[in-house]
Scaffold this motif. Structure first.
Motif, PDB file in Angstrom:
ATOM      1  N   UNK A   1     -43.236 -84.603 -59.609  1.00 22.23           N
ATOM      2  CA  UNK A   1     -44.569 -84.960 -59.140  1.00 22.23           C
ATOM      3  C   UNK A   1     -45.083 -83.884 -58.201  1.00 22.23           C
ATOM      4  N   UNK A   2     -46.404 -83.765 -58.115  1.00 16.21           N
ATOM      5  CA  UNK A   2     -46.979 -82.816 -57.173  1.00 16.21           C
ATOM      6  C   UNK A   2     -47.068 -83.456 -55.791  1.00 16.21           C
ATOM      7  N   UNK A   3     -47.692 -82.750 -54.843  1.00 19.53           N
ATOM      8  CA  UNK A   3     -47.758 -83.240 -53.468  1.00 19.53           C
ATOM      9  C   UNK A   3     -48.564 -84.527 -53.331  1.00 19.53           C
ATOM     10  N   UNK A   4     -49.403 -84.808 -54.314  1.00 20.71           N
ATOM     11  CA  UNK A   4     -50.214 -86.027 -54.271  1.00 20.71           C
ATOM     12  C   UNK A   4     -49.563 -87.184 -55.019  1.00 20.71           C
ATOM     13  N   UNK A   5     -48.354 -86.946 -55.527  1.00 20.12           N
ATOM     14  CA  UNK A   5     -47.647 -88.004 -56.233  1.00 20.12           C
ATOM     15  C   UNK A   5     -48.005 -88.124 -57.695  1.00 20.12           C
ATOM     16  N   UNK A   6     -48.753 -87.151 -58.226  1.00 17.71           N
ATOM     17  CA  UNK A   6     -49.145 -87.176 -59.633  1.00 17.71           C
ATOM     18  C   UNK A   6     -48.082 -86.472 -60.473  1.00 17.71           C
ATOM     19  N   UNK A   7     -47.691 -87.089 -61.579  1.00 20.01           N
ATOM     20  CA  UNK A   7     -46.659 -86.513 -62.429  1.00 20.01           C
ATOM     21  C   UNK A   7     -47.152 -85.228 -63.086  1.00 20.01           C
ATOM     22  N   UNK A   8     -46.282 -84.221 -63.101  1.00 20.99           N
ATOM     23  CA  UNK A   8     -46.650 -82.910 -63.635  1.00 20.99           C
ATOM     24  C   UNK A   8     -46.316 -82.761 -65.113  1.00 20.99           C
ATOM     25  N   UNK A   9     -45.546 -83.688 -65.665  1.00 20.70           N
ATOM     26  CA  UNK A   9     -45.123 -83.579 -67.054  1.00 20.70           C
ATOM     27  C   UNK A   9     -43.795 -82.856 -67.217  1.00 20.70           C
ATOM     28  N   UNK A  10     -43.272 -82.303 -66.127  1.00 15.68           N
ATOM     29  CA  UNK A  10     -41.975 -81.626 -66.168  1.00 15.68           C
ATOM     30  C   UNK A  10     -40.869 -82.576 -65.721  1.00 15.68           C
ATOM     31  N   UNK A  11     -39.670 -82.289 -66.201  1.00 12.32           N
ATOM     32  CA  UNK A  11     -38.512 -83.088 -65.818  1.00 12.32           C
ATOM     33  C   UNK A  11     -37.454 -82.208 -65.170  1.00 12.32           C
ATOM     34  N   UNK A  12     -36.625 -82.832 -64.368  1.00 14.20           N
ATOM     35  CA  UNK A  12     -35.546 -82.110 -63.699  1.00 14.20           C
ATOM     36  C   UNK A  12     -34.268 -82.936 -63.786  1.00 14.20           C
ATOM     37  N   UNK A  13     -33.165 -82.272 -64.084  1.00 11.72           N
ATOM     38  CA  UNK A  13     -31.856 -82.925 -64.111  1.00 11.72           C
ATOM     39  C   UNK A  13     -31.189 -82.687 -62.762  1.00 11.72           C
ATOM     40  N   UNK A  14     -30.931 -83.757 -62.041  1.00 12.92           N
ATOM     41  CA  UNK A  14     -30.365 -83.658 -60.694  1.00 12.92           C
ATOM     42  C   UNK A  14     -28.851 -83.806 -60.764  1.00 12.92           C
ATOM     43  N   UNK A  15     -28.146 -82.754 -60.377  1.00 16.21           N
ATOM     44  CA  UNK A  15     -26.687 -82.761 -60.281  1.00 16.21           C
ATOM     45  C   UNK A  15     -26.349 -82.486 -58.819  1.00 16.21           C
ATOM     46  N   UNK A  16     -25.537 -83.318 -58.187  1.00 18.64           N
ATOM     47  CA  UNK A  16     -25.283 -83.147 -56.751  1.00 18.64           C
ATOM     48  C   UNK A  16     -24.537 -81.856 -56.439  1.00 18.64           C
ATOM     49  N   UNK A  17     -24.889 -81.251 -55.323  1.00 19.39           N
ATOM     50  CA  UNK A  17     -24.145 -80.094 -54.841  1.00 19.39           C
ATOM     51  C   UNK A  17     -22.938 -80.582 -54.041  1.00 19.39           C
ATOM     52  N   UNK A  18     -22.014 -79.676 -53.769  1.00 19.18           N
ATOM     53  CA  UNK A  18     -20.742 -80.113 -53.187  1.00 19.18           C
ATOM     54  C   UNK A  18     -20.939 -80.809 -51.841  1.00 19.18           C
ATOM     55  N   UNK A  19     -21.789 -80.245 -50.978  1.00 23.68           N
ATOM     56  CA  UNK A  19     -21.948 -80.842 -49.649  1.00 23.68           C
ATOM     57  C   UNK A  19     -22.576 -82.228 -49.741  1.00 23.68           C
ATOM     58  N   UNK A  20     -23.383 -82.468 -50.778  1.00 22.53           N
ATOM     59  CA  UNK A  20     -23.969 -83.793 -50.961  1.00 22.53           C
ATOM     60  C   UNK A  20     -22.913 -84.796 -51.415  1.00 22.53           C
ATOM     61  N   UNK A  21     -22.105 -84.392 -52.380  1.00 29.61           N
ATOM     62  CA  UNK A  21     -21.002 -85.247 -52.820  1.00 29.61           C
ATOM     63  C   UNK A  21     -20.079 -85.585 -51.659  1.00 29.61           C
ATOM     64  N   UNK A  22     -19.738 -84.577 -50.889  1.00 26.37           N
ATOM     65  CA  UNK A  22     -18.800 -84.750 -49.781  1.00 26.37           C
ATOM     66  C   UNK A  22     -19.356 -85.712 -48.734  1.00 26.37           C
ATOM     67  N   UNK A  23     -20.632 -85.543 -48.383  1.00 29.15           N
ATOM     68  CA  UNK A  23     -21.239 -86.394 -47.365  1.00 29.15           C
ATOM     69  C   UNK A  23     -21.298 -87.850 -47.816  1.00 29.15           C
ATOM     70  N   UNK A  24     -21.775 -88.081 -49.036  1.00 32.48           N
ATOM     71  CA  UNK A  24     -21.915 -89.451 -49.523  1.00 32.48           C
ATOM     72  C   UNK A  24     -20.549 -90.111 -49.678  1.00 32.48           C
ATOM     73  N   UNK A  25     -19.597 -89.402 -50.248  1.00 32.93           N
ATOM     74  CA  UNK A  25     -18.267 -89.976 -50.453  1.00 32.93           C
ATOM     75  C   UNK A  25     -17.603 -90.342 -49.133  1.00 32.93           C
ATOM     76  N   UNK A  26     -17.715 -89.463 -48.150  1.00 34.31           N
ATOM     77  CA  UNK A  26     -17.084 -89.737 -46.853  1.00 34.31           C
ATOM     78  C   UNK A  26     -17.687 -90.964 -46.181  1.00 34.31           C
TER      79      UNK A  26
END
Length: 216
Positions: free
Chosen positions: A100-125
């Motif tokens: 989405x853009x800054x106004x919350x409107x969908x841009x038509x693009x998609x993104x695949x979110x894969x966690x980075x190591x520090x994110x995995x580590x923080x959530x798991x802990x």
């Protein structure tokens, strides 16, 4: 010898993103690895492909700590790529989201979110500690700019909301996210809702709905 940057350039120059195997969503993530560093991406775009670090950190900075038993990057195959951990990532973290853009409107693009190591580590802990010690604890997570704090918060919220103790009792009755920045508030709201798997679980508390807090 070759380094992680050689692998990054090979992905950008020698891997055709139009080939079926390299098209968006076909692979969960692409890793560039050497004996010291790890980088990753979920979307190959030729020369404009963006790789993000997937490192553990070293002395409060970038990189990976020394490993007396092997390579600095051995955590990747010894820990992250283990089948149980991969299944956890697929079930609890991986998301395909509509941008989405800054106004919350969908841009038509998609993104695949894969966690980075520090994110995995923080959530798991935090989830593990909350599971063992219950609610009422205090934690501090520090993220640098652009390191994905909104996603970390979203993953943590959803996992804490479904956390049960040894007697199958919910550890938390509700999860409340508070921010003092309007831009971050909108971003967090979108991110948390994108990760929502059951409609109605996430509710935005605006000025008009502030009375809802008393019932939570």
């Amino acid at each position: 010898g070759q380094t992680v940057q050689n692998a990054v350039q090979q992905y950008r120059r020698d891997r055709d993103p139009k080939e079926p195997f390299f098209t968006f969503g076909r692979c969960l993530a692409h890793f560039a690895v050497d004996t010291d560093l790890v980088y990753m991406t979920t979307h190959l775009k030729g020369g404009s492909t963006v790789f993000l670090p997937f490192n553990r950190g070293r002395d409060g900075g970038a990189g990976n700590p020394d490993n007396p038993d092997g390579f600095r990057t051995s955590y990747l195959w010894d820990e992250v790529w283990q089948k149980d951990r991969l299944l956890e990532i697929i079930a609890q973290y991986l998301q395909v989201v509509e941008l989405e853009d800054d106004r919350g409107k969908k841009t038509g693009e998609r993104s695949l979110i894969f966690p980075r190591y520090h994110q995995l580590d923080a959530v798991r802990r935090l989830v593990a500690h909350a599971n063992g010690h219950g609610s009422g604890q205090h934690y501090l997570i520090q993220h640098s700019a652009g390191s994905g704090k909104s996603n970390t918060i979203a993953w943590l919220c959803h996992q804490l909301s479904g956390l049960h103790d040894a007697e199958d009792r919910r550890v938390f009755d509700s999860i409340i996210v508070i921010t003092d920045r309007r831009v971050l508030d909108r971003q967090l709201r979108r991110t948390i809702r994108q990760f929502e798997q059951v409609r109605g679980v996430v509710e935005a508390i605006t000025t008009q709905k502030s009375r809802n807090l008393a019932r939570m």
